[in-house]
Design a protein around this motif. Sequence first.
Motif, mmCIF file in Angstrom:
data_model
loop_
_atom_site.group_PDB
_atom_site.id
_atom_site.type_symbol
_atom_site.label_atom_id
_atom_site.label_comp_id
_atom_site.label_asym_id
_atom_site.label_seq_id
_atom_site.Cartn_x
_atom_site.Cartn_y
_atom_site.Cartn_z
ATOM 1 N N PHE A 16 0.796 -1.218 0.000
ATOM 2 C CA PHE A 16 0.000 0.000 0.000
ATOM 3 C C PHE A 16 0.829 1.269 0.000
ATOM 4 C CE2 PHE A 16 -2.718 -3.246 1.821
ATOM 5 C CZ PHE A 16 -3.723 -3.189 0.884
ATOM 6 N N VAL A 26 -0.728 -2.320 -5.295
ATOM 7 C CA VAL A 26 -2.099 -2.564 -5.718
ATOM 8 C C VAL A 26 -2.667 -1.365 -6.463
ATOM 9 C CG1 VAL A 26 -4.361 -3.239 -4.923
ATOM 10 C CG2 VAL A 26 -2.354 -4.066 -3.743
ATOM 11 N N LEU A 27 -2.286 -0.169 -6.025
ATOM 12 C CA LEU A 27 -2.918 1.006 -6.592
ATOM 13 C C LEU A 27 -2.078 1.690 -7.659
ATOM 14 C CD1 LEU A 27 -4.407 2.251 -3.263
ATOM 15 C CD2 LEU A 27 -5.485 0.917 -5.048
ATOM 16 N N ALA A 46 -3.507 2.071 -11.181
ATOM 17 C CA ALA A 46 -4.496 3.122 -11.426
ATOM 18 C C ALA A 46 -3.818 4.419 -11.830
ATOM 19 C CB ALA A 46 -5.344 3.343 -10.186
ATOM 20 N N GLY A 66 -8.016 7.857 8.918
ATOM 21 C CA GLY A 66 -8.178 6.628 8.145
ATOM 22 C C GLY A 66 -8.238 6.841 6.649
ATOM 23 N N LEU A 67 -7.905 8.069 6.191
ATOM 24 C CA LEU A 67 -7.872 8.283 4.739
ATOM 25 C C LEU A 67 -6.433 8.094 4.261
ATOM 26 C CD1 LEU A 67 -10.192 11.405 4.392
ATOM 27 C CD2 LEU A 67 -10.719 9.046 3.851
ATOM 28 N N ALA A 68 -6.078 6.853 3.962
ATOM 29 C CA ALA A 68 -4.714 6.573 3.509
ATOM 30 C C ALA A 68 -4.467 7.296 2.189
ATOM 31 C CB ALA A 68 -4.508 5.085 3.350
ATOM 32 N N PRO A 77 -5.024 5.234 -1.560
ATOM 33 C CA PRO A 77 -6.400 5.082 -2.028
ATOM 34 C C PRO A 77 -7.075 6.406 -2.376
ATOM 35 C CG PRO A 77 -6.030 3.690 -0.133
ATOM 36 C CD PRO A 77 -4.792 4.501 -0.302
ATOM 37 N N VAL A 78 -6.787 7.470 -1.607
ATOM 38 C CA VAL A 78 -7.440 8.746 -1.910
ATOM 39 C C VAL A 78 -6.933 9.300 -3.241
ATOM 40 C CG1 VAL A 78 -7.888 11.085 -1.103
ATOM 41 C CG2 VAL A 78 -7.788 9.224 0.529
ATOM 42 N N VAL A 105 -6.008 7.556 -5.725
ATOM 43 C CA VAL A 105 -6.679 6.762 -6.763
ATOM 44 C C VAL A 105 -8.109 7.250 -6.972
ATOM 45 C CG1 VAL A 105 -7.568 4.480 -7.325
ATOM 46 C CG2 VAL A 105 -5.258 4.730 -6.445
ATOM 47 N N LEU A 106 -8.793 7.570 -5.874
ATOM 48 C CA LEU A 106 -10.178 8.041 -6.016
ATOM 49 C C LEU A 106 -10.223 9.383 -6.752
ATOM 50 C CD1 LEU A 106 -11.973 7.025 -2.713
ATOM 51 C CD2 LEU A 106 -11.909 5.896 -4.926
ATOM 52 N N GLY A 142 -9.730 8.643 -10.273
ATOM 53 C CA GLY A 142 -10.955 8.048 -10.814
ATOM 54 C C GLY A 142 -12.013 9.109 -11.079
#
Lengths: 369, 309
Positions: free
Chosen positions: B136, B210-211, B214, B257-259, B262-263, B265-266, B269
């Motif tokens: 991550f 994983v990300l 993206a 908790g907003l790693a 992932p943010v 990537v969002l 997106g």
Amino acid sequence: MTTMQLEIQAIAAVVAAACALPGVFLVLRRTAMLSDAISHTVLLGIVLAYFWVQDLASPALILGAAATGLLTVWLVELLVGTRLVKEDAAIGLVFPVLFSVAVILISRYARGVHLDVDAVLLGELAFAPFERLTLLGLDLPTALWVMGGILLLNLVVIGLFFKELKLATFDAGLAAALGFAPALVHYGLMALVSVTAVGAFDAVGSILVVALMITPAATAYLLTDDLRAMLGWSVGIGVASAISGYWLARALDGNIAGAMASMTGIFFVVGLLFAPERGLVAVAQRRMRQRWEFAQTLLAVHLLQHEGLPENRVESRVDHLVEHIRWQPVYAEQVIRYAERKGVVRRREGRLYLTDDGRRLAEQMVARA
Amino acid sequence: MQLFTVIVEYLSDYTLRTIALGAATLGVVSGVLGAYAVLRRQSLVGDAMSHAALPGVVLAFMLTGLKSPPVLMAGAAVSGIAGVLLLILVTRTTRIKEDSTLGIVLSVFFGVGLLLLTWLQHSPDARQAGLTTFLFGQAATLVARDVMVMAIFGGAALLVVALLWKEFKLLSFDRDFGASLGLPMQALEVVLTALLVVAIVIGLQAVGVVLMSALVVAPAAAARQWTDRLGVMVLLAALFGATAGVGGTILSGLGRGLATGPVIVLVAGALVVLSLLLAPGRGLIWRGRRPRLLAAPTMSVTYPAEGQS
């Protein structure tokens, strides 16, 4: 071997077999990377279903996960359908986004619950025998019951719809014309992949599910042209990878799922090199043989052309070949030896003569030309 | 208001500025190289390569005993490239299709890496092995030196893209024509793929395996909607990549908790969705306004009614 070791191997073997069955169709239908996408996005389904039922052991988690698997496939097709992005990019967009949503949901709202992300990604087979479930008077690890059920489901579905799956895989157009609804088959298959991926999660984690689904099936694809045989080989290679992976992990004191994936890779490389017809070694040998056979045929035709004619005295001399066909002396010698061994020519006092077999070969060749 | 405060905080806080700068650098590099990957329909190659990097990272550590980023990055690059070469070999020499080969390379390399890592640590439990960082990323641990390394390698990759601009353009759009001009297309392909490996490797520390895929795909797919010109697309992809990087870093500071990964990537997106909807000419909301394809007249010309012909 202790009972626990036996149970871990049994779980590993059942997981591998359950994954290897739908994997065959993924490989044949060129949708292997959808399994990678699905195995990541089912995490979102698990999280959402968990928020709903508040119970990590609930079967609703499997249903939720299967539903997100289908949602993934549907979203990819929706994106491709706009014709604004190609399929590979669509897959590469959809799964990281859904996965990111799941990761954020877990870290914000599900902290402290036994639902950590790396457990989902990596799995831990070694602890699987500790959770047990007694059904029908049998006390077995829960994972064995779950994966056994999923394996049975895969066997039944593939057995019942074998004809439909086969037709939709090899001739989607004909399947549609006969009214088999290829879309239905596609989504049915993806539902199987999703359910299998969720079940295999606990044991091997989502990334290595891909290894167990795709690698044995692709190895089987190198070994056979028959769909039934391919399913058999795929399961066999999967199970062999699972068992040998377990012992490899024990020997190295390493992660079992990682070792299982490594073993699928080793089986694949062996298949890639030594598969009877399609292996790289067999292909190289065939090329080599074809080269010699071509040279031998050329030699036979050359001898036939001049047979019984006045110039034959010159043309059939071994050293004349070097000038006439422009072969290097060493190479010419090798070709002649090959042809002699195959009984196509005979050598007498520095001249070459066709045998009866050789004459037939050359005549066939000339007739074909 | 809260967002504004956070932005001000970022601009004044040295650590946070470093992270945003690192994310922006990564976004630019992966945006530019992602543009070629998307155009050449190799969006998932990035995913496979980022997973294939794991055994290289572990082996680099085993061989040198060093944990410094450049050493691990070199290892990641070597095994990423090995993965690509295997991909090309299997796809070219057997009947196994590219999607299956990608899945095999991705999962088997990752499995081997996991096995090596747990063997190295003498602990079969992968969770204790510090693998989470690799999976991550840890944008929060980026320091100025890391960003410097990212900028140097990324800058070098971008320089190569600029120097081989025409060649890569030919490779992406008309490979055969390029070959007929006598250009070494095979070698160019390897170079372009190696540059993509560089982009992925410098992203591993920040957003993880994983990300990472993206960040290769999303900025390029968004940029593709706005233009039909390669130059504009590459610049836009770089811009979108940087926006996702900085925007994601800022937003992740907003809540618990907003790693960061992932943010980011969002945000990327969201840029894709906006582009798909809004891009002039191509976007979905413009579709309704465009005159329908003149299907009816075409049909009547092709199949004239009785008596008309």
